[in-house]
Design a protein around this motif. Structure first.
Motif, mmCIF file in Angstrom:
data_model
loop_
_atom_site.group_PDB
_atom_site.id
_atom_site.type_symbol
_atom_site.label_atom_id
_atom_site.label_comp_id
_atom_site.label_asym_id
_atom_site.label_seq_id
_atom_site.Cartn_x
_atom_site.Cartn_y
_atom_site.Cartn_z
ATOM 1 N N LEU A 68 27.871 70.756 28.613
ATOM 2 C CA LEU A 68 28.159 71.334 29.925
ATOM 3 C C LEU A 68 26.906 71.934 30.549
ATOM 4 C CD1 LEU A 68 31.595 73.053 29.166
ATOM 5 C CD2 LEU A 68 31.207 71.141 30.724
ATOM 6 N N ASN A 69 26.056 72.524 29.716
ATOM 7 C CA ASN A 69 24.824 73.100 30.254
ATOM 8 C C ASN A 69 23.856 72.012 30.718
ATOM 9 O OD1 ASN A 69 23.281 75.514 30.834
ATOM 10 N ND2 ASN A 69 21.872 74.820 29.237
ATOM 11 N N LEU A 70 23.801 70.897 29.978
ATOM 12 C CA LEU A 70 22.969 69.776 30.420
ATOM 13 C C LEU A 70 23.458 69.266 31.774
ATOM 14 C CD1 LEU A 70 20.720 67.707 29.936
ATOM 15 C CD2 LEU A 70 22.390 66.319 28.657
ATOM 16 N N LEU A 71 24.767 69.191 31.941
ATOM 17 C CA LEU A 71 25.333 68.793 33.231
ATOM 18 C C LEU A 71 24.946 69.794 34.320
ATOM 19 C CD1 LEU A 71 27.251 67.179 35.101
ATOM 20 C CD2 LEU A 71 29.130 68.585 34.187
ATOM 21 N N ARG A 72 25.062 71.076 34.017
ATOM 22 C CA ARG A 72 24.719 72.114 34.997
ATOM 23 C C ARG A 72 23.277 71.961 35.467
ATOM 24 N NH1 ARG A 72 22.114 76.993 35.110
ATOM 25 N NH2 ARG A 72 21.508 76.718 32.920
ATOM 26 N N LYS A 73 22.372 71.821 34.512
ATOM 27 C CA LYS A 73 20.957 71.695 34.870
ATOM 28 C C LYS A 73 20.692 70.400 35.636
ATOM 29 C CE LYS A 73 19.248 72.329 30.707
ATOM 30 N NZ LYS A 73 18.251 72.554 29.644
ATOM 31 N N THR A 74 21.421 69.343 35.274
ATOM 32 C CA THR A 74 21.240 68.067 35.965
ATOM 33 C C THR A 74 21.704 68.160 37.413
ATOM 34 O OG1 THR A 74 21.521 66.844 33.895
ATOM 35 C CG2 THR A 74 21.855 65.618 35.935
ATOM 36 N N ILE A 75 22.848 68.797 37.641
ATOM 37 C CA ILE A 75 23.345 68.953 39.015
ATOM 38 C C ILE A 75 22.339 69.731 39.856
ATOM 39 C CG2 ILE A 75 25.155 69.960 40.458
ATOM 40 C CD1 ILE A 75 27.081 69.537 38.099
ATOM 41 N N LEU A 76 21.838 70.833 39.303
ATOM 42 C CA LEU A 76 20.874 71.637 40.042
ATOM 43 C C LEU A 76 19.603 70.847 40.335
ATOM 44 C CD1 LEU A 76 21.240 75.046 38.150
ATOM 45 C CD2 LEU A 76 22.040 74.505 40.455
ATOM 46 N N LYS A 77 19.160 70.072 39.364
ATOM 47 C CA LYS A 77 17.939 69.289 39.541
ATOM 48 C C LYS A 77 18.120 68.192 40.575
ATOM 49 C CE LYS A 77 14.510 66.615 36.942
ATOM 50 N NZ LYS A 77 14.076 66.152 35.608
ATOM 51 N N THR A 78 19.220 67.454 40.491
ATOM 52 C CA THR A 78 19.436 66.339 41.420
ATOM 53 C C THR A 78 19.751 66.838 42.816
ATOM 54 O OG1 THR A 78 21.742 66.215 40.659
ATOM 55 C CG2 THR A 78 20.167 64.722 39.627
ATOM 56 N N ASN A 79 20.459 67.969 42.923
ATOM 57 C CA ASN A 79 20.727 68.543 44.249
ATOM 58 C C ASN A 79 19.442 68.993 44.922
ATOM 59 O OD1 ASN A 79 23.414 68.094 44.256
ATOM 60 N ND2 ASN A 79 24.030 70.172 43.776
ATOM 61 N N LEU A 80 18.532 69.600 44.111
ATOM 62 C CA LEU A 80 17.253 70.020 44.675
ATOM 63 C C LEU A 80 16.441 68.820 45.118
ATOM 64 C CD1 LEU A 80 16.215 72.845 42.161
ATOM 65 C CD2 LEU A 80 16.798 73.119 44.549
ATOM 66 N N ALA A 81 16.536 67.730 44.335
ATOM 67 C CA ALA A 81 15.793 66.529 44.697
ATOM 68 C C ALA A 81 16.277 65.975 46.013
ATOM 69 C CB ALA A 81 15.935 65.476 43.593
ATOM 70 N N VAL A 82 17.602 66.013 46.241
ATOM 71 C CA VAL A 82 18.170 65.517 47.491
ATOM 72 C C VAL A 82 17.711 66.378 48.653
ATOM 73 C CG1 VAL A 82 20.310 65.227 48.780
ATOM 74 C CG2 VAL A 82 20.176 64.465 46.406
ATOM 75 N N LYS A 83 17.717 67.718 48.452
ATOM 76 C CA LYS A 83 17.324 68.624 49.544
ATOM 77 C C LYS A 83 15.843 68.451 49.902
ATOM 78 C CE LYS A 83 20.784 72.104 48.375
ATOM 79 N NZ LYS A 83 21.028 73.450 47.824
ATOM 80 N N ASP A 84 15.015 68.192 48.876
ATOM 81 C CA ASP A 84 13.584 68.002 49.148
ATOM 82 C C ASP A 84 13.338 66.718 49.943
ATOM 83 O OD1 ASP A 84 13.122 70.310 47.846
ATOM 84 O OD2 ASP A 84 12.539 69.385 45.950
#
Length: 423
Positions: free
Chosen positions: A407-423
């Motif tokens: 679940l933590n790997l998923l959490r970090k992945t969501i945050l990482k991919t969301n930031l990538a989209v915003k950038d």
């Protein structure tokens, strides 16, 4: 500042000591007392033995201001609390007419006949203040003796909780001038307790005297609980938040939430905010990750389903894991975890998918892959992230740890991919 009011919880009953029932009362009582500014400092459990109860009461009276007693108020011969309280306070039992009327009404409403034993439940020590129990037949009792308050309550949880909430807590607040006690928690994962303590040692040493820190580890997580005491609630909340603000920059990469947050709720919120969906492919966890996700109300808005691919046949036929991958690298491998996650995302048609494969134990390990070897993966539309876990030789712990880390790997992945989209 108001003097600290200290409390002890005394549970009575052989069934608790023998492990026949789990004592959930003490945890709940401790929370409620803390909320009104009374500090629990000890829990004592004794069996249905007169002398042991007398000794426990005498010892408690020397160290606390409030003793909360649960259990031993039933109608049978093994329920000896009332008789023992009479011996402790040097008094005798007498039928309390208000208690008798309530017990009688209780049985009449249910169309049941009262026995002599039921009538005796209305017998109370003469020096007790009667506390009506609207949810059962065993009355509560309040004693104010030599500057110590003793409260005797039934052990049945729902009866005890109602008596505490509607009768005892208001009386305790009226009886004592208590300080405000507030807890503030920072929830972390992925950092061990000792390493965490070293990282924040300087911050912890600088905490003011009225703010204490506790480390509460649980399945790969460590909850840092700050407990503050003050007569001024507004100021105390500001002080606690200021300390959290100082702490966060030091361990931000490990923080997943605060106070009552848990991983599955945090992940669910992130998925909802991203408008994303999730599926799981589980081998060694056997559906436990999906269980945690679906324990959150409203999870149907983002969770599509799970494939419990315990056998290699299901890994290949349902998830599309390559037979060559399984033969070359084995079921417990980075390559297999990756293909499981990608296959689950494809089959379940989700934004994200997480996968678990490992050797939960206690058997099945090899020198190359000992028990506790686990691979987890998280697939996104663009890439897949993997992580190797080296866990313990305990099946239950390994399953729960794997679920937390997945679940933590998923959490970090969501945050990482969301930031990538915003950038």
């Amino acid at each position: 500042m108001s003097a600290t009011i200290r409390a002890e919880v005394l549970t009575i009953g052989d069934e608790i000591l023998f492990g026949q029932i789990t004592d959930t009362n003490t945890q709940w009582i401790g929370t409620q007392l803390t909320d009104i500014g009374i500090r629990p400092i000890r829990k004592t459990s004794v069996g249905d033995n007169r002398q042991h109860i007398l000794d426990a009461l005498q010892e408690a009276s020397q160290r606390v201001d409030v003793v909360i007693i649960t259990g031993g108020l039933g109608p049978t011969r093994d329920d000896i609390t009332k008789h023992t309280l009479c011996a402790y306070f040097g008094t005798s039992l007498e039928i309390n007419q208000d208690a008798l009327a309530l017990v009688t009404s209780f049985f009449e409403k249910r169309g049941r006949a009262m026995t002599d034993l039921n009538i005796q439940q209305a017998a109370l020590p003469l020096n007790a203040t009667y506390v009506p129990n609207l949810w059962g037949t065993a009355p509560g009792m309040w004693f104010d003796h030599e500057n110590v308050v003793y409260v005797s309550l039934p052990g049945v949880p729902y009866e005890m909780k109602n008596l505490m909430e509607f009768e005892i807590l208001p009386r305790l607040k009226a009886r004592f001038a208590t300080p405000v006690i507030i807890h503030k928690s920072v929830r972390t994962i992925g950092i061990g307790e000792s390493f965490l303590a070293e990282t924040i040692a300087a911050w912890e040493s600088a905490l003011p005297e009225h703010i204490k820190l506790a480390y509460l580890p649980h399945f790969g997580q460590v909850r840092l609980r700050l407990t503050g005491t003050s007569p001024d609630e507004v100021v105390l909340r500001q002080e606690l938040q200021a300390q959290v603000d100082l702490l966060v920059p030091q361990i931000e990469e490990y923080i997943f939430g605060y106070d009552g947050d848990d991983l599955e709720t945090v992940v669910g919120t992130l998925l909802l905010q991203a408008g994303a969906t999730l599926g799981t492919a589980e081998s060694c966890t056997g559906g436990f990750v999906a269980h945690q996700i679906t324990a959150v109300p409203g999870s149907s808005a983002y969770f599509e389903g799970s494939v419990v691919s315990y056998s290699n046949r299901i890994k290949t036929t349902v998830l599309g894991v390559s037979a060559q991958i399984l033969e070359q690298y084995g079921a417990v491998s980075e390559q297999t975890a990756r293909e499981m996650a990608e296959g689950a995302r494809r089959v379940l048609n989700t934004t994200y998918a997480i996968a678990t494969t490992g050797i939960a134990g206690p058997t099945g390990g090899t020198p190359e892959k000992p028990v506790g070897t686990v691979w987890i993966a998280c697939a996104t539309p663009d890439e897949t992230f993997t992580q190797l876990l080296t866990l313990r030789n305990n099946r239950k712990i390994n399953i729960e740890l794997t679920s937390s880390y997945a679940l933590n790997l998923l959490r970090k992945t969501i945050l990482k991919t969301n930031l990538a989209v915003k950038d």
